[in-house]
Design a protein around this motif. Structure first.
Motif, PDB file in Angstrom:
ATOM      1  N   THR A  96       0.803  -1.222   0.000  1.00  0.00           N
ATOM      2  CA  THR A  96       0.000   0.000   0.000  1.00  0.00           C
ATOM      3  C   THR A  96       0.834   1.269   0.000  1.00  0.00           C
ATOM      4  O   THR A  96       0.450   2.257  -0.632  1.00  0.00           O
ATOM      5  CB  THR A  96      -0.957   0.010   1.202  1.00  0.00           C
ATOM      6  OG1 THR A  96      -0.199  -0.144   2.407  1.00  0.00           O
ATOM      7  CG2 THR A  96      -1.965  -1.120   1.089  1.00  0.00           C
ATOM      8  N   ASP A 112       2.282   1.642  -3.567  1.00  0.00           N
ATOM      9  CA  ASP A 112       1.279   1.539  -4.619  1.00  0.00           C
ATOM     10  C   ASP A 112       1.766   0.638  -5.756  1.00  0.00           C
ATOM     11  O   ASP A 112       1.731   0.988  -6.929  1.00  0.00           O
ATOM     12  CB  ASP A 112       0.878   2.914  -5.156  1.00  0.00           C
ATOM     13  CG  ASP A 112      -0.425   2.826  -5.952  1.00  0.00           C
ATOM     14  OD1 ASP A 112      -1.244   1.946  -5.641  1.00  0.00           O
ATOM     15  OD2 ASP A 112      -0.594   3.624  -6.896  1.00  0.00           O
ATOM     16  N   THR A 155      -2.120  -8.016   1.575  1.00  0.00           N
ATOM     17  CA  THR A 155      -2.037  -6.559   1.536  1.00  0.00           C
ATOM     18  C   THR A 155      -1.272  -6.112   2.772  1.00  0.00           C
ATOM     19  O   THR A 155      -1.586  -6.553   3.888  1.00  0.00           O
ATOM     20  CB  THR A 155      -3.436  -5.915   1.532  1.00  0.00           C
ATOM     21  OG1 THR A 155      -4.181  -6.434   0.428  1.00  0.00           O
ATOM     22  CG2 THR A 155      -3.345  -4.402   1.414  1.00  0.00           C
ATOM     23  N   PRO A 159      -3.105  -1.207  -7.221  1.00  0.00           N
ATOM     24  CA  PRO A 159      -3.735  -2.357  -6.558  1.00  0.00           C
ATOM     25  C   PRO A 159      -4.033  -3.461  -7.566  1.00  0.00           C
ATOM     26  O   PRO A 159      -4.009  -3.223  -8.775  1.00  0.00           O
ATOM     27  CB  PRO A 159      -5.012  -1.775  -5.962  1.00  0.00           C
ATOM     28  CG  PRO A 159      -5.288  -0.554  -6.746  1.00  0.00           C
ATOM     29  CD  PRO A 159      -3.964  -0.042  -7.242  1.00  0.00           C
TER      30      PRO A 159
END
Length: 115
Positions: A40, A43, A74, A64
């Motif tokens: 995350t 990215d 994740t 994603p």
């Protein structure tokens, strides 16, 4: 802060660890499933396959996940590197929400032996 290259190196170490693992770990990972790991903070996602107890065909892609892999992780890049290096306990990270793992029930039951 870790880079995409640091994360790629961590995944390469993980693949090497799986390849050198004992029969019990290899049996637990002896699935043939698509895999994605979305980082995350960077990215970026890494997509590949978990097949015959090995992590294969891992490639980075921006953003994603574009499709729904059968096993989905994740987390941040920092957490990925810490997990692979043994500085972060997976069960605690998963329980606290730092790491998300999504998979079918049967896959989760097999993967729990890796944890």
């Amino acid at each position: 802060m870790v880079t995409v290259e640091d994360c790629r190196a961590a995944l390469d170490r993980l693949a090497g660890n799986l390849a050198a693992a004992g029969a019990g770990v290899r049996d637990a990972a002896a699935l043939d499933r698509s895999l994605s790991c979305h980082l995350t903070d960077l990215d970026v996602r890494f997509e590949g396959r978990l097949a015959a107890g090995a992590l294969a065909d891992v490639v980075p892609r921006p953003g994603p996940p574009g499709h729904r892999a059968q096993i989905r992780l994740t987390m941040t890049g920092e957490d990925l590197v810490a997990l692979v290096d043994g500085r972060l306990d997976f069960v605690r990270a998963w329980g606290s929400g730092r790491v998300r793992l999504e998979a079918g029930f049967r896959d989760l039951m097999r993967l729990r032996r890796l944890l």
